[in-house]
Scaffold this motif. Structure first.
Motif, mmCIF file in Angstrom:
data_model
loop_
_atom_site.group_PDB
_atom_site.id
_atom_site.type_symbol
_atom_site.label_atom_id
_atom_site.label_comp_id
_atom_site.label_asym_id
_atom_site.label_seq_id
_atom_site.Cartn_x
_atom_site.Cartn_y
_atom_site.Cartn_z
ATOM 1 N N GLU A 1 76.919 -45.565 66.118
ATOM 2 C CA GLU A 1 78.066 -45.632 67.074
ATOM 3 C C GLU A 1 78.786 -44.148 67.060
ATOM 4 O O GLU A 1 79.259 -43.611 67.917
ATOM 5 C CB GLU A 1 79.442 -46.594 66.658
ATOM 6 C CG GLU A 1 78.964 -47.826 67.098
ATOM 7 C CD GLU A 1 78.090 -48.372 65.736
ATOM 8 O OE1 GLU A 1 77.588 -47.846 64.876
ATOM 9 O OE2 GLU A 1 78.068 -49.796 65.864
ATOM 10 N N GLN A 2 78.441 -43.602 65.629
ATOM 11 C CA GLN A 2 78.920 -42.166 65.504
ATOM 12 C C GLN A 2 78.220 -41.107 66.570
ATOM 13 O O GLN A 2 78.887 -40.017 66.727
ATOM 14 C CB GLN A 2 79.048 -41.795 64.226
ATOM 15 C CG GLN A 2 79.996 -42.556 63.327
ATOM 16 C CD GLN A 2 80.118 -42.167 61.745
ATOM 17 O OE1 GLN A 2 79.032 -41.691 61.066
ATOM 18 N NE2 GLN A 2 81.016 -41.907 61.327
ATOM 19 N N VAL A 3 77.040 -41.501 66.461
ATOM 20 C CA VAL A 3 76.117 -40.651 67.331
ATOM 21 C C VAL A 3 76.918 -40.633 68.925
ATOM 22 O O VAL A 3 76.898 -39.614 69.532
ATOM 23 C CB VAL A 3 74.820 -41.140 67.345
ATOM 24 C CG1 VAL A 3 73.854 -40.071 68.392
ATOM 25 C CG2 VAL A 3 74.233 -40.631 65.869
ATOM 26 N N ALA A 4 76.880 -42.008 69.287
ATOM 27 C CA ALA A 4 77.500 -41.910 70.632
ATOM 28 C C ALA A 4 78.783 -41.228 71.119
ATOM 29 O O ALA A 4 79.055 -40.693 71.953
ATOM 30 C CB ALA A 4 77.700 -43.398 71.063
ATOM 31 N N SER A 5 79.606 -41.271 69.853
ATOM 32 C CA SER A 5 80.795 -40.476 69.563
ATOM 33 C C SER A 5 80.644 -39.068 70.005
ATOM 34 O O SER A 5 81.155 -38.346 70.443
ATOM 35 C CB SER A 5 81.850 -40.904 68.764
ATOM 36 O OG SER A 5 82.056 -42.297 68.701
ATOM 37 N N LEU A 6 79.572 -38.372 69.222
ATOM 38 C CA LEU A 6 79.204 -37.093 69.143
ATOM 39 C C LEU A 6 78.877 -36.740 70.667
ATOM 40 O O LEU A 6 79.335 -35.653 70.949
ATOM 41 C CB LEU A 6 78.159 -36.811 68.147
ATOM 42 C CG LEU A 6 77.567 -35.509 68.066
ATOM 43 C CD1 LEU A 6 78.922 -34.485 67.827
ATOM 44 C CD2 LEU A 6 76.370 -35.429 67.279
ATOM 45 N N LEU A 7 78.254 -37.641 71.418
ATOM 46 C CA LEU A 7 77.607 -37.403 72.630
ATOM 47 C C LEU A 7 78.806 -37.018 73.461
ATOM 48 O O LEU A 7 79.005 -36.126 74.236
ATOM 49 C CB LEU A 7 76.833 -38.137 73.371
ATOM 50 C CG LEU A 7 75.484 -38.460 72.606
ATOM 51 C CD1 LEU A 7 74.702 -39.600 73.181
ATOM 52 C CD2 LEU A 7 74.612 -37.071 72.449
ATOM 53 N N LEU A 8 79.846 -37.949 73.432
ATOM 54 C CA LEU A 8 81.211 -37.734 73.977
ATOM 55 C C LEU A 8 81.824 -36.589 73.785
ATOM 56 O O LEU A 8 82.427 -35.863 74.828
ATOM 57 C CB LEU A 8 81.818 -39.208 73.969
ATOM 58 C CG LEU A 8 83.335 -39.111 74.611
ATOM 59 C CD1 LEU A 8 83.325 -38.884 76.084
ATOM 60 C CD2 LEU A 8 84.077 -40.233 74.180
#
Length: 634
Positions: A266-273
């Motif tokens: 989930e942290q990687v998804a937040s990084l993309l945002l």
């Protein structure tokens, strides 16, 4: 309007006409997203709702938030045109406090139906605020500030969206007290926004006599017809809506892209945002620098090119990544292959910022003040429709077996096709892009006295004629389209002739050579002046063959007989001797790098001369003085 000059767009944050408005909209956008994301996390991970599957929560919340844009944008546009915008802003903030108070109770009691109702009401809050927001800016910022102001608002919106999502996720995740803290934060942000809105200055109604049509269907149709009345504005609305289509594809797929393609948590998804939001913010802020503080629509094709290039490269960058599962943020960042993915995301969003901000500024500048908010409302309706179509299109592509990287590839190619079509319909964008490239990349172009170029109303520009691309250079300096009267023989040149025909330049021949063409040219020029346009004439009648200023002919006097408008003298400096001048024994375009690359070129605009004081000799003398003024500074 007249305001104290400021060095850059950030200085607006110290001025009352902008700062309270900026922070009010910043907090509103942040509160929207804190609320929505916290609710999405709560119904997805924390509580079980039999009638709302976790995988559907985000879709339902997004749909409920967008629905008011379709239903009430037309009405909100009318309200913004009819009433003082500062008063409307304060009303909307009062409404936000009431909605957030209800939502706070919903969070504390875990009442999902109430919270979903508040999602709809917050969508209504944003629907009411949208036309006010974009109609407010041109009422308080002049043409030279409009691009920077829009860039600040666009940057602030995406940063607040990012911070709202992060805060919502962190607060709702707090054990036992998460919902309470979200409730407190939502109310607190609404109250703080209302306090700041009290300092927003008076913004008088632009159409106080407007009678409100409360039927959203008929008013929506009327708004779209109103927007269609100005084709440049309407097609710019379509261009912005396409950008929302494009962006929605990426934003909606970040969680799945992070998990299924990048093998991250989930942290990687937040990084993309984060990367996407920062890219949009940087691109939005760059617009003022690249546009030299004018509304520079030449940035739009540049933005479209970058969006396609990096969307397509994202497809190639995400192919063949090493197999992994559940990568943490640190493990994801540690792999060099992932840096290319993040660079593509950052750059495609940066170019999306370059694409959208000049379009918003152009719509604000070219829309009639009495109808401006309703035009923005039409834009919001189109944005909502395009985002819905985006969701359907992506869903169909995935249903029929396309992978997420393939979706990105298809959207990147589609963006190139759509952008190309828009620029063919509106060649002004493409021509301004050519002017942008010439004056930024081929020459080091410096403009002085551009404050004398009017941002509205008819005027005649007169300038020395040095090269075949004088019109392109002048176009790059003007904040508005210019209609050029040019030697008819230039229209026979293979590339430049086609470009000047796209520019709708007016061919002219001497009266002795072709009386019909001569008279038709002045009739067309007069019609443009009647419409309030800028018309440029080169009084020498031909491109200089020796670099010296020739005698001025009486063409400008013929224009003034019918249209006694101000005349603005201008001088092109240091363009003689370039590739496009006739320096090589009267021949142009020989030895392209005879002066090296990126050579200095200047344009000086003088003070307007009243029509009654104009004579060819006096104009020539004034242009000669401008030519002799200090050259481009080293």
């Amino acid at each position: 309007m007249s305001h104290a000059p400021h060095p850059n767009q950030f200085a607006l944050l110290s001025q009352r006409r902008f700062a309270p408005f900026f922070w009010t909209q910043f907090l509103g956008a942040g509160n929207d997203n804190l609320f929505k994301f916290a609710l999405t996390v709560m119904v997805t991970y924390q509580i079980q709702v039999a009638w709302l599957a976790p995988e559907m929560a985000g879709l339902v919340i997004g749909a409920l938030f967008i629905l008011p844009f379709l239903l009430f944008s037309a009405t909100s546009g009318q309200l913004a045109d009819k009433h003082d915008k500062a008063a409307l802003i304060r009303f909307v903030k009062n409404f936000e406090i009431a909605v957030m108070a209800i939502a706070a109770w919903g969070f504390v009691t875990h009442n999902v139906p109430v919270l979903l109702g508040c999602v709809f009401l917050m969508g209504l809050h944003s629907t009411l605020f949208g036309p006010v927001k974009f109609a407010y800016l041109p009422q308080h910022l002049d043409e030279r500030e409009l691009t920077g102001g829009n860039g600040m608002v666009e940057m602030g919106t995406f940063v607040s969206i990012l911070l709202g999502n992060v805060a919502g996720g962190l607060l709702i995740a707090m054990p036992e007290v998460g919902a309470t803290w979200v409730a407190v934060a939502c109310v607190a942000l609404a109250v703080l926004g209302r306090v700041l809105s009290q300092a927003v200055p008076v913004s008088p109604s632009t159409d106080p006599g407007l009678r409100i049509n409360w039927n959203p269907v008929t008013e929506t149709v009327r708004n779209l017809k109103l927007a269609h009345g100005n084709l440049v504005v309407f097609r710019s609305l379509l261009g912005i809506s396409w950008m929302w289509f494009f962006g929605a594809v990426f934003l909606s797929q970040f969680p799945s892209f992070a998990k299924e393609v990048l093998h991250g948590d989930e942290q990687v998804a937040s990084l993309l945002l984060v990367v996407f939001s920062v890219g949009i913010g940087v691109g939005s802020l760059l617009c003022e620098v690249l546009s030299r503080r004018h509304v520079e629509i030449g940035l739009v094709p540049l933005g479209a090119i970058g969006m396609s290039v990096f969307a397509i490269d994202l497809y190639f960058a995400s192919r063949g990544l090493p197999p992994a599962s559940g990568l943490s943020l640190s493990a994801f960042v540690a792999q060099p292959a992932h840096w290319r993915v993040m660079a593509d995301l950052a750059l495609l969003s940066l170019f999306a910022g370059l694409y959208s901000v000049p379009m918003y500024a152009l719509i604000q500048l070219r829309s009639a003040p009495t109808h401006r908010a309703r035009i923005i409302a039409a834009n919001n309706i189109l944005n909502a429709l395009f985002m819905i179509v985006s969701s359907i299109a992506v869903g169909l592509l995935l249903h029929f077996g396309a992978t997420i990287p393939q979706v990105f590839l298809i959207v990147g190619i589609a963006n190139a096709i759509v952008a190309g079509y828009i620029f063919l319909l509106l060649p002004e964008y493409l021509l301004r892009f050519v002017a942008f490239v010439v004056t930024r990349l081929i020459y080091r172009f410096k403009v002085r006295g551009d404050e004398h170029l009017p941002v509205e109303g008819a005027a005649i520009l007169v300038c020395n004629h040095v090269s075949f691309i004088d019109a392109v250079v002048l176009m790059g300096a003007s904040p508005r389209p210019v209609v050029f009267i040019m030697d008819h023989r230039i229209f026979n040149l293979p590339v430049l002739g086609a470009m000047f025909r796209l520019l709708k330049a007016i061919p002219i021949a001497s009266q002795r050579e072709n009386p019909a063409v001569y008279e038709a040219a002045f009739a067309r020029a007069a019609a443009h002046l009647d419409d309030g346009d800028l018309v440029c004439i080169f009084p020498e009648g031909a491109i200089t063959k020796d670099g010296e200023l020739g005698e001025f002919k009486a063409g400008v006097m013929k224009l003034l007989e019918r249209n006694p408008v101000p005349v603005i003298p201008m001088a092109l400096q240091n363009l003689w001797g370039s590739f496009f001048s006739r320096v090589e024994r009267g021949t142009a375009m020989v030895r392209p790098f005879r002066r090296g690359f990126w050579s200095r070129v200047g344009l000086v605009a003088g003070e307007p001369v009243p029509a009654a004081a104009v004579t060819p000799a006096a104009l020539r003398s004034r242009v000669s003085e401008l030519l002799a003024s200090p050259p481009y500074p080293r």
